[in-house]
Design a protein around this motif. Sequence first.
Motif, PDB file in Angstrom:
ATOM      1  N   SER A 123       4.520   2.542   8.257  1.00 53.83           N
ATOM      2  CA  SER A 123       5.302   1.607   7.677  1.00 53.83           C
ATOM      3  C   SER A 123       5.386   1.465   6.082  1.00 53.83           C
ATOM      4  O   SER A 123       4.082   1.857   5.304  1.00 53.83           O
ATOM      5  N   SER A 124       6.383   1.362   5.362  1.00 60.59           N
ATOM      6  CA  SER A 124       6.432   1.203   3.846  1.00 60.59           C
ATOM      7  C   SER A 124       7.228   0.023   3.547  1.00 60.59           C
ATOM      8  O   SER A 124       8.240  -0.451   4.161  1.00 60.59           O
ATOM      9  N   LYS A 125       6.868  -0.707   2.285  1.00 59.84           N
ATOM     10  CA  LYS A 125       7.624  -1.326   1.604  1.00 59.84           C
ATOM     11  C   LYS A 125       7.949  -1.153   0.408  1.00 59.84           C
ATOM     12  O   LYS A 125       6.771  -0.720  -0.493  1.00 59.84           O
ATOM     13  N   LEU A 126       9.116  -1.288  -0.404  1.00 63.24           N
ATOM     14  CA  LEU A 126       9.228  -1.241  -2.030  1.00 63.24           C
ATOM     15  C   LEU A 126      10.186  -2.477  -2.196  1.00 63.24           C
ATOM     16  O   LEU A 126      11.195  -2.291  -2.040  1.00 63.24           O
ATOM     17  N   MET A 132       5.761  -1.696  -7.149  1.00 65.87           N
ATOM     18  CA  MET A 132       4.928  -1.876  -6.078  1.00 65.87           C
ATOM     19  C   MET A 132       5.130  -1.524  -4.657  1.00 65.87           C
ATOM     20  O   MET A 132       5.752  -2.066  -3.784  1.00 65.87           O
ATOM     21  N   TYR A 133       4.792  -0.122  -4.399  1.00 66.16           N
ATOM     22  CA  TYR A 133       4.889   0.513  -2.829  1.00 66.16           C
ATOM     23  C   TYR A 133       3.792   0.221  -2.191  1.00 66.16           C
ATOM     24  O   TYR A 133       2.571   0.524  -2.500  1.00 66.16           O
ATOM     25  N   THR A 134       3.962  -0.159  -0.965  1.00 63.01           N
ATOM     26  CA  THR A 134       2.798  -0.367   0.062  1.00 63.01           C
ATOM     27  C   THR A 134       3.230   0.339   1.185  1.00 63.01           C
ATOM     28  O   THR A 134       4.157   0.486   1.866  1.00 63.01           O
ATOM     29  N   LEU A 135       2.096   1.157   1.387  1.00 62.29           N
ATOM     30  CA  LEU A 135       2.130   2.196   2.696  1.00 62.29           C
ATOM     31  C   LEU A 135       0.856   1.663   3.629  1.00 62.29           C
ATOM     32  O   LEU A 135      -0.057   1.446   3.246  1.00 62.29           O
ATOM     33  N   GLU A 136       1.524   1.586   4.934  1.00 58.45           N
ATOM     34  CA  GLU A 136       0.419   0.908   5.861  1.00 58.45           C
ATOM     35  C   GLU A 136       0.556   2.030   7.199  1.00 58.45           C
ATOM     36  O   GLU A 136       1.579   2.529   7.564  1.00 58.45           O
ATOM     37  N   ILE A 137      -0.806   2.587   7.494  1.00 58.02           N
ATOM     38  CA  ILE A 137      -0.993   3.399   8.763  1.00 58.02           C
ATOM     39  C   ILE A 137      -1.671   2.414   9.789  1.00 58.02           C
ATOM     40  O   ILE A 137      -2.599   1.870   9.353  1.00 58.02           O
ATOM     41  N   ALA A 138      -0.875   2.518  10.999  1.00 62.86           N
ATOM     42  CA  ALA A 138      -1.602   1.814  12.130  1.00 62.86           C
ATOM     43  C   ALA A 138      -1.353   2.391  13.328  1.00 62.86           C
ATOM     44  O   ALA A 138      -0.731   3.388  13.439  1.00 62.86           O
ATOM     45  N   PRO A 150      -5.884  -0.968  11.217  1.00 62.39           N
ATOM     46  CA  PRO A 150      -4.596  -0.600  10.131  1.00 62.39           C
ATOM     47  C   PRO A 150      -5.224  -0.416   8.812  1.00 62.39           C
ATOM     48  O   PRO A 150      -6.358  -1.214   8.500  1.00 62.39           O
ATOM     49  N   VAL A 151      -4.780   0.563   8.006  1.00 68.74           N
ATOM     50  CA  VAL A 151      -5.228   0.624   6.625  1.00 68.74           C
ATOM     51  C   VAL A 151      -3.974   0.696   5.591  1.00 68.74           C
ATOM     52  O   VAL A 151      -2.819   1.021   6.204  1.00 68.74           O
ATOM     53  N   GLN A 152      -4.126   0.267   4.473  1.00 69.81           N
ATOM     54  CA  GLN A 152      -2.778   0.112   3.717  1.00 69.81           C
ATOM     55  C   GLN A 152      -3.206   0.323   2.247  1.00 69.81           C
ATOM     56  O   GLN A 152      -4.529   0.109   1.888  1.00 69.81           O
ATOM     57  N   PHE A 153      -2.281   0.860   1.383  1.00 69.64           N
ATOM     58  CA  PHE A 153      -2.761   0.467  -0.270  1.00 69.64           C
ATOM     59  C   PHE A 153      -1.282   0.258  -0.671  1.00 69.64           C
ATOM     60  O   PHE A 153       0.008   0.292  -0.048  1.00 69.64           O
ATOM     61  N   THR A 154      -1.354  -0.399  -1.883  1.00 70.80           N
ATOM     62  CA  THR A 154      -0.228  -0.819  -2.581  1.00 70.80           C
ATOM     63  C   THR A 154      -0.575  -0.427  -4.086  1.00 70.80           C
ATOM     64  O   THR A 154      -1.450  -0.688  -4.692  1.00 70.80           O
ATOM     65  N   ASP A 182      -8.726   7.741   5.348  1.00 74.50           N
ATOM     66  CA  ASP A 182      -9.340   6.246   5.750  1.00 74.50           C
ATOM     67  C   ASP A 182      -9.098   5.674   7.184  1.00 74.50           C
ATOM     68  O   ASP A 182      -9.809   5.248   7.730  1.00 74.50           O
ATOM     69  N   TYR A 183      -8.040   5.866   7.439  1.00 74.18           N
ATOM     70  CA  TYR A 183      -7.614   5.340   8.932  1.00 74.18           C
ATOM     71  C   TYR A 183      -8.434   6.328   9.980  1.00 74.18           C
ATOM     72  O   TYR A 183      -8.687   5.804  10.881  1.00 74.18           O
ATOM     73  N   GLN A 184      -8.784   7.582   9.884  1.00 76.87           N
ATOM     74  CA  GLN A 184      -9.179   8.314  10.927  1.00 76.87           C
ATOM     75  C   GLN A 184     -10.578   8.455  10.752  1.00 76.87           C
ATOM     76  O   GLN A 184     -11.313   8.794  11.700  1.00 76.87           O
TER      77      GLN A 184
END
Length: 191
Positions: A123-126, A132-138, A150-154, A182-184
């Motif tokens: 998932s992503s948000k901008l 600020m771009y947020t990317l999440e892996i779940a 889940p992990v994410q960065f912004t 990081d997720y794996q």
Amino acid sequence: MEEQKSQSATKNPKKANLVDHHSIKHVLDESVTEIVTSRGYVEDVRMSNLRLVMGTVIIVIALFAQFYKKKFPENRDFLLLCIALYVVLNGILQLIIYVKEKNAILFTYPPKDSFTSTGLVVSSKLPRFSDMYTLEIASADPKSISANPPVQFTKSVTKWFTKDGILVEGLFWKDVEALIDDYQKEPKKGK
């Protein structure tokens, strides 16, 4: 692999209109999809196919209502049925998009030869007027025993684009691959 990335960056640089946040998000989301699928994850298109089928059914209902053989006073009940079906199916479609997809840009199956039985939801948000771009892996199945947290960065998109709007793919690839790694990672087990 590193040569392939640098060659693709010099052949077709990805360019975004820096004053249009949709353009920036589209370029970043496309790149995320490339990166995740290059890591062995295969895209799961079942949700997209479901949306397409439901959209097609909704269009067919609208066409039946428009081109029914009888004129208005005689086809009143048929039109009411078509309108009701149209509204209900559109509502279901919007509910699926709101509940299941949210900000998801990619659903995957688990990689082949993997011990995990669950794929990913990326998932992503901008936000508008933000850099600020947020990317999440779940996990696609968070209740699964093999699901990782889940992990994410912004981060600011200014770190990945030149002043001309060209994506510096090497920097972006490093950040996304670090998030995937990081997720794996095996979760630490508390004693």
